[in-house]
Each structure stands twice: as C-alpha cells, then as structure tokens.
Design a protein around this motif. Structure first.
Motif, PDB file in Angstrom:
ATOM      1  N   VAL A  68       0.744  -1.362   0.027  1.00 37.90           N
ATOM      2  CA  VAL A  68       0.004  -0.061   0.035  1.00 37.90           C
ATOM      3  C   VAL A  68       1.102   1.418  -0.071  1.00 37.90           C
ATOM      4  O   VAL A  68       0.520   2.170  -0.748  1.00 37.90           O
ATOM      5  CB  VAL A  68      -1.053  -0.028   1.281  1.00 37.90           C
ATOM      6  CG1 VAL A  68      -1.494   1.471   1.408  1.00 37.90           C
ATOM      7  CG2 VAL A  68      -1.993  -1.167   0.971  1.00 37.90           C
ATOM      8  N   LEU A  69       1.998   1.200   0.813  1.00 36.81           N
ATOM      9  CA  LEU A  69       2.836   2.245   0.846  1.00 36.81           C
ATOM     10  C   LEU A  69       3.516   2.606  -0.363  1.00 36.81           C
ATOM     11  O   LEU A  69       3.895   3.684  -0.959  1.00 36.81           O
ATOM     12  CB  LEU A  69       3.967   2.263   2.123  1.00 36.81           C
ATOM     13  CG  LEU A  69       3.138   2.141   3.491  1.00 36.81           C
ATOM     14  CD1 LEU A  69       4.397   2.086   4.528  1.00 36.81           C
ATOM     15  CD2 LEU A  69       2.527   3.577   3.774  1.00 36.81           C
ATOM     16  N   LEU A  70       3.883   1.625  -1.303  1.00 38.49           N
ATOM     17  CA  LEU A  70       4.194   1.656  -2.401  1.00 38.49           C
ATOM     18  C   LEU A  70       3.555   2.303  -3.373  1.00 38.49           C
ATOM     19  O   LEU A  70       3.891   3.065  -4.005  1.00 38.49           O
ATOM     20  CB  LEU A  70       5.014   0.183  -2.898  1.00 38.49           C
ATOM     21  CG  LEU A  70       5.691   0.012  -4.340  1.00 38.49           C
ATOM     22  CD1 LEU A  70       7.093   0.655  -4.207  1.00 38.49           C
ATOM     23  CD2 LEU A  70       5.855  -1.120  -4.948  1.00 38.49           C
ATOM     24  N   ALA A  71       2.181   1.733  -3.398  1.00 37.45           N
ATOM     25  CA  ALA A  71       1.213   2.308  -4.159  1.00 37.45           C
ATOM     26  C   ALA A  71       1.163   3.928  -4.026  1.00 37.45           C
ATOM     27  O   ALA A  71       0.958   4.870  -4.842  1.00 37.45           O
ATOM     28  CB  ALA A  71      -0.081   1.783  -4.113  1.00 37.45           C
ATOM     29  N   LYS A  72       1.337   4.294  -2.680  1.00 34.98           N
ATOM     30  CA  LYS A  72       0.861   5.746  -2.158  1.00 34.98           C
ATOM     31  C   LYS A  72       2.310   6.493  -2.819  1.00 34.98           C
ATOM     32  O   LYS A  72       2.218   7.438  -3.311  1.00 34.98           O
ATOM     33  CB  LYS A  72       0.988   5.754  -0.742  1.00 34.98           C
ATOM     34  CG  LYS A  72       0.919   7.185  -0.182  1.00 34.98           C
ATOM     35  CD  LYS A  72       1.006   7.137   1.409  1.00 34.98           C
ATOM     36  CE  LYS A  72       0.477   8.385   1.942  1.00 34.98           C
ATOM     37  NZ  LYS A  72       0.495   8.334   3.439  1.00 34.98           N
ATOM     38  N   GLN A  73       3.556   5.830  -2.860  1.00 34.11           N
ATOM     39  CA  GLN A  73       4.645   6.459  -2.880  1.00 34.11           C
ATOM     40  C   GLN A  73       4.715   6.886  -4.693  1.00 34.11           C
ATOM     41  O   GLN A  73       5.064   7.881  -5.129  1.00 34.11           O
ATOM     42  CB  GLN A  73       5.931   5.657  -2.872  1.00 34.11           C
ATOM     43  CG  GLN A  73       7.052   6.240  -3.204  1.00 34.11           C
ATOM     44  CD  GLN A  73       8.432   5.208  -2.886  1.00 34.11           C
ATOM     45  OE1 GLN A  73       8.138   4.006  -2.584  1.00 34.11           O
ATOM     46  NE2 GLN A  73       9.311   5.345  -3.565  1.00 34.11           N
ATOM     47  N   HIS A  74       4.137   5.921  -5.465  1.00 37.28           N
ATOM     48  CA  HIS A  74       4.115   6.085  -6.966  1.00 37.28           C
ATOM     49  C   HIS A  74       2.645   6.671  -7.459  1.00 37.28           C
ATOM     50  O   HIS A  74       2.384   6.660  -8.639  1.00 37.28           O
ATOM     51  CB  HIS A  74       4.404   4.905  -7.555  1.00 37.28           C
ATOM     52  CG  HIS A  74       5.907   4.371  -7.380  1.00 37.28           C
ATOM     53  ND1 HIS A  74       6.905   4.917  -7.897  1.00 37.28           N
ATOM     54  CD2 HIS A  74       6.471   3.721  -6.420  1.00 37.28           C
ATOM     55  CE1 HIS A  74       8.073   4.398  -7.582  1.00 37.28           C
ATOM     56  NE2 HIS A  74       7.621   3.497  -6.544  1.00 37.28           N
ATOM     57  N   GLY A  75       1.818   6.857  -6.508  1.00 33.97           N
ATOM     58  CA  GLY A  75       0.537   7.353  -6.934  1.00 33.97           C
ATOM     59  C   GLY A  75      -0.369   6.598  -7.767  1.00 33.97           C
ATOM     60  O   GLY A  75      -1.391   6.985  -8.613  1.00 33.97           O
ATOM     61  N   ALA A  76      -0.108   5.151  -7.462  1.00 35.17           N
ATOM     62  CA  ALA A  76      -0.977   4.208  -8.151  1.00 35.17           C
ATOM     63  C   ALA A  76      -2.263   3.904  -7.209  1.00 35.17           C
ATOM     64  O   ALA A  76      -2.489   4.452  -6.233  1.00 35.17           O
ATOM     65  CB  ALA A  76      -0.149   2.790  -8.272  1.00 35.17           C
ATOM     66  N   THR A  77      -3.158   3.190  -8.234  1.00 29.12           N
ATOM     67  CA  THR A  77      -4.466   2.787  -7.481  1.00 29.12           C
ATOM     68  C   THR A  77      -4.241   1.363  -7.228  1.00 29.12           C
ATOM     69  O   THR A  77      -3.926   0.498  -8.037  1.00 29.12           O
ATOM     70  CB  THR A  77      -5.750   3.126  -8.246  1.00 29.12           C
ATOM     71  OG1 THR A  77      -5.666   4.394  -8.707  1.00 29.12           O
ATOM     72  CG2 THR A  77      -6.902   2.438  -7.736  1.00 29.12           C
ATOM     73  N   LEU A  78      -4.832   0.773  -5.756  1.00 34.46           N
ATOM     74  CA  LEU A  78      -4.640  -0.661  -5.676  1.00 34.46           C
ATOM     75  C   LEU A  78      -6.064  -0.947  -5.126  1.00 34.46           C
ATOM     76  O   LEU A  78      -6.379  -0.224  -4.108  1.00 34.46           O
ATOM     77  CB  LEU A  78      -3.652  -1.001  -4.496  1.00 34.46           C
ATOM     78  CG  LEU A  78      -3.392  -2.229  -3.911  1.00 34.46           C
ATOM     79  CD1 LEU A  78      -3.107  -3.323  -4.948  1.00 34.46           C
ATOM     80  CD2 LEU A  78      -2.442  -2.215  -2.560  1.00 34.46           C
ATOM     81  N   SER A  97      -6.763   0.543   4.075  1.00 35.87           N
ATOM     82  CA  SER A  97      -7.191   1.729   3.228  1.00 35.87           C
ATOM     83  C   SER A  97      -7.358   3.160   4.216  1.00 35.87           C
ATOM     84  O   SER A  97      -7.019   4.067   3.428  1.00 35.87           O
ATOM     85  CB  SER A  97      -8.669   1.590   2.903  1.00 35.87           C
ATOM     86  OG  SER A  97      -9.367   1.220   4.209  1.00 35.87           O
ATOM     87  N   ALA A  98      -6.856   2.982   5.195  1.00 37.72           N
ATOM     88  CA  ALA A  98      -6.701   4.124   6.001  1.00 37.72           C
ATOM     89  C   ALA A  98      -5.069   4.821   5.867  1.00 37.72           C
ATOM     90  O   ALA A  98      -4.875   5.823   6.056  1.00 37.72           O
ATOM     91  CB  ALA A  98      -6.783   3.934   7.687  1.00 37.72           C
ATOM     92  N   LEU A  99      -4.508   3.807   5.015  1.00 37.73           N
ATOM     93  CA  LEU A  99      -2.976   4.414   5.041  1.00 37.73           C
ATOM     94  C   LEU A  99      -2.868   5.167   3.642  1.00 37.73           C
ATOM     95  O   LEU A  99      -1.879   5.741   3.394  1.00 37.73           O
ATOM     96  CB  LEU A  99      -2.332   3.111   4.790  1.00 37.73           C
ATOM     97  CG  LEU A  99      -1.759   2.253   5.968  1.00 37.73           C
ATOM     98  CD1 LEU A  99      -1.214   0.997   5.483  1.00 37.73           C
ATOM     99  CD2 LEU A  99      -0.874   2.962   6.896  1.00 37.73           C
ATOM    100  N   TYR A 100      -3.843   5.157   2.588  1.00 37.71           N
ATOM    101  CA  TYR A 100      -3.729   5.747   1.536  1.00 37.71           C
ATOM    102  C   TYR A 100      -5.473   5.697   0.786  1.00 37.71           C
ATOM    103  O   TYR A 100      -5.863   4.686   0.760  1.00 37.71           O
ATOM    104  CB  TYR A 100      -2.598   4.953   0.725  1.00 37.71           C
ATOM    105  CG  TYR A 100      -2.578   5.332  -0.908  1.00 37.71           C
ATOM    106  CD1 TYR A 100      -2.480   4.366  -1.824  1.00 37.71           C
ATOM    107  CD2 TYR A 100      -2.592   6.813  -1.152  1.00 37.71           C
ATOM    108  CE1 TYR A 100      -2.326   4.745  -3.054  1.00 37.71           C
ATOM    109  CE2 TYR A 100      -2.241   7.304  -2.260  1.00 37.71           C
ATOM    110  CZ  TYR A 100      -2.153   6.172  -3.117  1.00 37.71           C
ATOM    111  OH  TYR A 100      -2.060   6.477  -4.893  1.00 37.71           O
ATOM    112  N   GLU A 101      -5.340   7.135   0.145  1.00 39.49           N
ATOM    113  CA  GLU A 101      -6.888   7.117  -0.069  1.00 39.49           C
ATOM    114  C   GLU A 101      -7.182   6.464  -1.465  1.00 39.49           C
ATOM    115  O   GLU A 101      -8.479   6.367  -1.602  1.00 39.49           O
ATOM    116  CB  GLU A 101      -7.209   8.608  -0.170  1.00 39.49           C
ATOM    117  CG  GLU A 101      -6.566   9.562  -1.249  1.00 39.49           C
ATOM    118  CD  GLU A 101      -5.092   9.985  -0.835  1.00 39.49           C
ATOM    119  OE1 GLU A 101      -4.711   9.530   0.235  1.00 39.49           O
ATOM    120  OE2 GLU A 101      -4.325  10.588  -1.694  1.00 39.49           O
TER     121      GLU A 101
END
Lengths: 108, 182, 215
Positions: A68-78, A97-101
C-alpha cells in the motif's frame, strides 16, 4: 509437503489462495513481486485478490501494508479484494485503506 | 482493568490447559511447524465453541502470532520455550515463555511503554509507516493487530535470568465472546 | 580425543546434523531452512540431501552437507553448463553427462572449536564414499569465500577451479564482504582431490588434539 498457498498473476492482478504464514516480510517479496513491479509504474492500477487466503501472519500483513505504501509512493491505485467470511480479512484488511486514499478494500 | 481480570483468573483453576514445551530451533528447521502447532491448538480449543470454524481461525491467528514471536526472538534457539493455553470458561489465556537477549528485551520494553501511552490503532499506523529494528527485533505489529482487531489484552513481562539472558513472558487474554460472535 | 567420522544414515543422525547446522547458521547468519522452498532475500535455504558427521564420545562435534542435485551454485550462481564443460575439457576430462553435487553447510559445534575439526570434516566431505551417492564421480561445485579456499581447500591439497564470481545476495551479508567475496568453483575429484583423501575410509576414527593434528 505440498505448498500451503497458490499464487496466480496476470498483467494487472494477483490472486492468492491458501494459507500464508511465511518466515519473514522478505519472504513475501516473491509473492508480491509482480504487484510491486506494476505499482512502481507511475499511475498504475492493480488488483490484489486475497479473498481465498484463510490465514495470514503479521509478516504478511506488514508486506501488504508495504504494498500500500508503495502504491502511495508512486500515486498508483490498488484494489484489494477480500472476504467478509474470513476473520483476518474482516478484522484487519480495512485498516490498510486508512494508509492511503487510493487503496480500496472490497469485502464480498 | 486487565490487571483485575488477570488477578481474578490467577485465583481460578483453568477448565482446560494445553501446553507445548519446545525448542525454537525445531521451528527454525521447519518453519511450517509454527502454523501446524497453532492450528492444532486452535482446532483442539474450537470444540468448545458453537461456530467452530470461526473460533478456530481466530485462535489460530492469535496462537500463531505468539508462537512465531517466541521462536523468532529467542536469542539462543536451543533453549527450551513454552506455549500454554488455559481455558477459564469466559476467558482464554494464551501464554508464551522464552529467553531472549538484552537488546531484544529492550525493544519489547519500548513496546510495552508505547502500549501504555498510545492507542493500539494509532500505534499500528505509526509502526507501519516508521518501521524499526528489522527482522531480528520485534516490531510489535502482530501484537498490535491482536489488540486492535481481536480484542486481545496483552501482558508482556521481562525478567533477568541467572545466565544473563532475559526471560520473556507474553500473555494474550481473549474473551470467549470474541470467538463466539464471529 | 577421538573423532569418529561417518555418513549420517539413520533419521536420528540426519536430524542431529540438521539441528547443528540450523543452530549455527541461524545464530551466526540469521538463516532459516525449508524442505519446500528457498529464498535468498528472505534468508531461507534448502536443506542438503546428505550429511557427514563427526562425533566425539557420541556427541555431534561437526557436520557438513551435500546437495546431490539442484546445487546452490547452479540455482544462484548464474553459471552455464558450458562453463563446467570447458573446465572439464581443460582438465583433460570428457564433457559427459556427469551429476553436479555440492558440499555445503560445514559447521563445527562451538564446544569443540580450536581442535582442527573444520579440516577433518572438510576432508571427510571430499571422500568418494560421501560424494559418489550413486556410484558416479560427480562434478563437485563449491561456493566459497576466497579466503576459505586458501586456508582450507588448498591446505588439504584440494584445488578448486574458479568458474566465476558469485552474485551478491542478502543472505550472505553477515558472511562475505567486498574485501573477501565469494566465487563459484568446480572441483574435479579425479584430478583435484589428492587420492589419499578421496579414497579415505568412512566411517573411521581419528585422534585429535589441541594442535589440530590428526592420526
């Protein structure tokens, strides 16, 4: 002994079934490698289906959180697909899901 | 509140006790044994619940977490450790005892202090976003999940042993309602 | 003090060998073991297929393992079959269809260090009795730090041939370093192991002492 879990990948998704209680967070690298590679492409979309994972240990939860944090770092959707019928998914997956919108946890 | 619960339980004789004495090295040699042992304990105890499958899965998660920690964070893997589950009717006490070194004991003590001063939810996110210690030190993430998501009440105690190591006692108290109402 | 060298045959001896290897490798290198998977990033190694053990008064003092197939060097060393064929050709041996094996996980019980047991168990692991699992003389692959090849193999008269540098993996972070890197080697028993060692009888007893001298 037969493997405790099965992992299937296609271009934009990974599906895992079985029991995942690997030795360490690093041990999950091989399971999540395609997901990590895809998420690292800026703006990528990826689906992770863990609805068939009946048990997962804390190393696995940490590895999922790192994804999830990797997705957040790269602006990806998971999108993470889970199951209401599986205790660890019902109880813990939603926390991710609370880690990244742009992480969506769907429990069926 | 946990102390009063623990004190009450300490006066009672468990309705049922299951204990495993083991050498952590056995689990290093074949890691799948952790899950095997956890599943056995869970299946054994699940018989006392109406929804056995659900109770079994929750118990397997809790027991597995404590067992994996006892194995991973034992400094001398050839020293004996133990896993005990005591069934008191309304409460289950899942306990591990193992030996560790001063460095890991200090990580545990830090965790205990954090538990006392932060909510499990807040601590969970802090530890996810700022991991510490690496694989050889307890991050406490699994224990936080048990507290946050399974209603487990944790006790962690470290005491110096005669040989310079540290004896670690971890207890997860879980109310049977958490297992019945799945 | 007498050291008995023998190949582990019974389940109990195999288990004892595995326990000593697991204890030392986990404590010193944070390695775990598995029957069904391996992962060098996660520091999970596959178990060897055969074991040779040295006991003192019935207590396991040293051990070593052997991969009789799926060697570490082949799995992780990025070598080609052609690399091995070429080295065999240079040694005057036929290319042939020869099994690849690998000695691995050489350990000495901390209680018995300082007695020269690493040399003894290394020697036992390089015998025909241990290596020729099915009656064939194998290619013996080796993955080792350069310093150990000098201090151990050369000292026993064994002459490993360099195949290529071994890639860097996290599992070796506590073992190798840029100053003492690992290489993949090939040992051809019929030419690179002294006959006096290769034909040594196992099981057998050896006198040992603090000087590390053997009988």
């Amino acid at each position: 002994m037969s493997p405790s879990h099965v992992v299937e990948h296609d271009r934009e998704s990974t599906m895992i079934r079985g029991v995942l209680r690997l030795e360490s967070v690093d041990s999950y690298d091989v399971v999540f490698a395609p997901a990590r590679a895809h998420l690292a492409l800026a703006g990528g979309n990826y689906t992770l289906d863990v609805s068939g994972v009946s048990l997962m240990n804390s190393s696995g939860i940490r590895a999922l959180a790192n994804l999830v944090l990797l997705a957040k770092q790269h602006g990806a959707t998971l999108v993470v697909l889970g199951s209401e019928a599986v205790a660890w998914q019902r109880k813990t997956l939603a926390s991710l899901s609370a880690l990244y919108e742009r992480v969506e946890v769907r429990l069926a | 509140m946990i102390e009063s619960t623990r004190q009450d339980l300490s006066q009672k004789t468990p309705l049922s006790t299951l204990e495993l004495h083991f050498v952590p090295l056995d689990f290093v040699m074949h890691w799948h044994r952790c899950g095997l042992a956890a599943d056995h304990f869970a299946a054994h105890l699940a018989y006392t619940f109406d929804n056995r499958a659900a109770a079994r899965d929750v118990l397997a998660t809790v027991v597995n977490e404590l067992l994996e920690n006892a194995v991973k964070f034992s400094s001398d893997k050839s020293l004996s450790a133990s896993l005990t589950v005591k069934h008191y009717g309304e409460w289950l006490a899942i306990q591990t005892k193992n030996r560790t070194d001063a460095r890991r004991a200090e990580s545990l003590n830090t965790l205990v202090r954090d538990f006392e001063t932060h909510s499990a939810d807040a601590l969970f996110f802090t530890r996810i976003e700022s991991p510490s210690g690496g694989e050889s030190s307890p991050s406490g993430l699994g224990l936080l999940v048990l507290q946050k998501d399974y209603g487990v009440r944790l006790t962690i105690e470290c005491a110096p042993a005669a040989d310079g190591s540290v004896e670690v006692f971890v207890e997860a108290l879980i109310h049977t309602d958490e297992l019945e109402n799945q | 003090m007498k050291l008995t060298l023998a190949i582990a045959q019974s389940r109990a001896d195999i288990m004892r060998s595995q326990a000593l290897i697991a204890e030392i490798y986990n404590r010193e290198y944070e390695v775990m073991f598995s029957d069904d998977h391996y992962d060098l990033v996660a520091k999970v190694e596959p178990w060897p297929h055969r074991y040779v053990m040295g006991t003192i008064d019935g207590e396991l003092a040293c051990a070593a393992g052997l991969y009789v197939h799926s060697t570490y060097v082949e799995r992780f060393g990025l070598i080609e079959a052609q690399d091995i064929r070429e080295l065999r050709r240079q040694a005057g041996l036929p290319a042939g269809d020869v099994p690849n094996r690998e000695i691995t996980k050489l350990v000495v019980n901390p209680k018995y260090r300082g007695l020269g047991l690493s040399r003894m168990i290394l020697g036992a692991a390089h015998t025909r009795a241990f290596l020729d699992a099915d009656g064939s003389t194998p290619n013996l692959l080796l993955c080792s730090k350069r310093s150990l090849v000098g201090s151990m193999h050369h000292r026993e008269g064994i002459h490993p041939r360099v195949i290529k540098p071994f890639p860097i993996y996290k599992i070796h972070e506590l073992y190798a370093s840029p100053a003492d890197p690992m290489d993949s080697y090939l040992i051809l028993p019929e030419v690179d192991i002294p006959p006096s060692l290769y034909d040594r009888k196992i099981p057998d007893d050896y006198e040992i002492g603090r000087s590390g001298d053997e009988r």
